[in-house]
Motif scaffolding. Structure first.
Motif: not given
Length: 208
Positions: A160-171
């Motif tokens: 739920s805290h994904w939006d606190e980051f600049d980048y998101v990588v889906v593995n």
């Protein structure tokens, strides 16, 4: 935040348990020789197969408390009965020497680092689905059903805290995820920006 290459950049990488973060970070460090890994301090006992200064800096509770009082940590946390922390001086020295620095910590630690070094780049790694996350956790074959259920619940809270980051990588594919990480540290990470529209359905499914 500028879109520069890895030199003099701090990369904070977080993920829920089971997303594959540790394997991806290990492969990234092998691919990118300009990166250095920040070794954390901890009060937990050293295991037989661990080396001081390589896996962790193992210190006493008294030493850790003194470092904390002196403001030596960029981030710190207590996990169960043990304390963990990232030394500011170690990170700043590596950055000053021209290296990109990788921190592999949780979202709470990432929040602390961002408050102190807002120029850092935050990267969050996600599994492609909750079903795949559960498959990976069960595939380890080391945890009881109760532990797996707790890890799944913790993972949902972490994601739920994904939006606190600049980048998101889906593995979803290890090779593609590794390429995306390499692009980010090389200053070509626009395709992995957290706010990209195509990420919305993945996030919605993971947090449903």
């Amino acid at each position: 935040m500028s879109n520069e290459a890895a030199e003099n950049r701090l990369f904070v990488i977080a993920a829920p348990s089971g997303a594959g973060k540790t394997s991806l970070v290990r492969a990234l460090m092998e691919r990118q020789p300009e990166l250095r890994f920040s070794v954390s301090y901890t009060t937990r006992p050293r295991r037989a197969d661990e080396q001081d200064g390589q896996h962790y800096h193992f210190v006493s509770r008294e030493t850790f408390a003194r470092m904390l009082d002196e403001g030596a940590f960029l981030e710190h946390a207590q996990v169960f009965d043990n304390c963990y922390g990232t030394a500011r001086g170690q990170v700043e020295a590596l950055l000053a020497d021209g290296y990109g620095v990788v921190l592999e910590i949780d979202w709470q630690g990432a929040r602390q680092v961002r408050a102190q070094m807002p120029e850092s780049a935050g990267i969050f790694i996600l599994p492609p689905s909750r079903a795949e996350l559960e498959r990976r956790l069960r595939g380890r074959g080391t945890d009881t059903e109760a532990v797996i259920r707790r890890r799944l619940a913790d993972a949902a809270a972490d994601m739920s805290h994904w939006d606190e980051f600049d980048y998101v990588v889906v593995n979803d594919d290890f090779g593609r995820a590794l390429d995306a990480l390499a692009d980010i540290v090389q200053g070509r990470g626009a395709a992995s920006r957290a706010r990209r529209p195509e990420l919305a359905p993945v996030i919605a499914a993971l947090l449903d």
